[in-house]
Design a protein around this motif. Structure first.
Motif, mmCIF file in Angstrom:
data_model
loop_
_atom_site.group_PDB
_atom_site.id
_atom_site.type_symbol
_atom_site.label_atom_id
_atom_site.label_comp_id
_atom_site.label_asym_id
_atom_site.label_seq_id
_atom_site.Cartn_x
_atom_site.Cartn_y
_atom_site.Cartn_z
ATOM 1 N N GLY A 133 0.968 -1.800 -0.563
ATOM 2 C CA GLY A 133 0.557 0.283 0.158
ATOM 3 C C GLY A 133 1.105 1.282 0.190
ATOM 4 N N THR A 134 2.137 1.268 -0.611
ATOM 5 C CA THR A 134 2.970 2.363 -0.045
ATOM 6 C C THR A 134 3.059 2.770 -1.691
ATOM 7 N N PHE A 135 2.310 4.274 -1.706
ATOM 8 C CA PHE A 135 2.976 4.935 -3.027
ATOM 9 C C PHE A 135 4.937 4.881 -3.459
ATOM 10 N N GLN A 136 5.425 3.703 -4.290
ATOM 11 C CA GLN A 136 6.598 4.026 -4.626
ATOM 12 C C GLN A 136 6.725 5.773 -5.074
ATOM 13 N N GLY A 137 6.918 5.922 -5.815
ATOM 14 C CA GLY A 137 7.132 7.068 -6.823
ATOM 15 C C GLY A 137 6.164 7.099 -8.013
ATOM 16 N N GLY A 138 6.443 7.415 -8.681
ATOM 17 C CA GLY A 138 5.813 7.637 -10.810
ATOM 18 C C GLY A 138 6.324 9.080 -11.749
ATOM 19 N N LEU A 139 6.009 8.686 -12.611
ATOM 20 C CA LEU A 139 5.945 9.697 -13.463
ATOM 21 C C LEU A 139 5.193 10.867 -14.209
ATOM 22 N N ILE A 140 5.674 11.628 -14.617
ATOM 23 C CA ILE A 140 4.780 12.797 -15.360
ATOM 24 C C ILE A 140 5.061 12.583 -16.162
#
Length: 237
Positions: A133-140
């Motif tokens: 349930g951890t948001f690890q990171g992402g792209l924009i």
């Protein structure tokens, strides 16, 4: 009855949930947010109302004013360190877009495994939610329409294309559209690559169907993903 609103850069989306399912939903251009009051006339006065906004303080004020005339006061989902079983690992959690945060919360209600959450709107965001349930990171990255508009605006001989996705395009229109769609799909698939084999990819947003056609990974389109995250947030309070 629960009313959920998602104010994006291009569209203001809304939905009504009766406790069992979404019974009604719609959208209008964010630039026409003042017209929300016309739609809200048919909504139950005093109903629970929850919203997220990435369109700025002026739009938020317009939404508040439009709803107040119908006895509705929205509670706003703001990005935080934790909410609804999701942990935000952004370096500054409050700087995460509220729509991305809502989509992650919505995704957590659909799966307990690793998940890639793609919001395909004015911008495309590609976010990794792990099994804990951890948001690890992402792209924009620029959304498909921004990519198309950028080519048309900044090149002398390329039009605002209305082509089709092709494996080997043989005309300029198809070449532009196929290039932009493959750029979107490539970013998503590169982000998906390190996830476990059981991972799920969820797509939402106005361009989700177009991007879906270019993807080679297993995925599902969830039109109400952000609204579902807002609903889960409302229930938690």
């Amino acid at each position: 009855m629960l009313i959920a609103l998602d104010a994006g850069n291009s569209r203001l989306k809304w939905g009504l949930h009766d406790g069992a399912q979404w019974i009604e939903h719609g959208a209008l251009p964010t630039s026409d947010a003042a017209r929300l009051g016309e739609t809200a006339r048919g909504w139950p006065r005093g109903a629970d109302c929850v919203a997220c906004n990435v369109a700025g303080t002026t739009i938020e004020a317009i939404i508040k004013r439009s709803l107040s005339t119908h006895g509705l006061t929205p509670r706003w989902l703001r990005p935080s360190a934790t909410a609804c079983g999701v942990r935000n690992s952004y370096e500054q959690p409050e700087r995460l877009g509220a729509d991305r945060w809502a989509a992650l919360i919505g995704a957590r209600s659909l799966t307990s495994g690793d998940c890639l959450v793609v919001c395909a709107g004015t911008a495309t965001t590609v976010d990794w939610l792990d099994a804990a349930g951890t948001f690890q990171g992402g792209l924009i990255l620029p959304g498909i329409d921004l990519m198309l508009a950028s080519l048309a605006r900044n090149t002398a001989q390329l039009p605002l294309a209305e082509g089709s996705l092709r494996t080997a395009p043989r005309n300029t229109m198809d070449a532009i559209v196929s290039g932009c769609l493959n750029a979107q799909a490539g970013a998503i698939e590169r982000m998906f690559r390190p996830l476990p084999a059981s991972a799920l990819c969820l797509l939402t947003g106005g361009a989700a169907a177009r991007i879906s056609d270019a993807l080679t990974i297993p995925h599902q389109i969830k039109d109400t993903l952000i609204l579902e995250g807002l609903r889960r947030f409302a229930l938690s309070r």
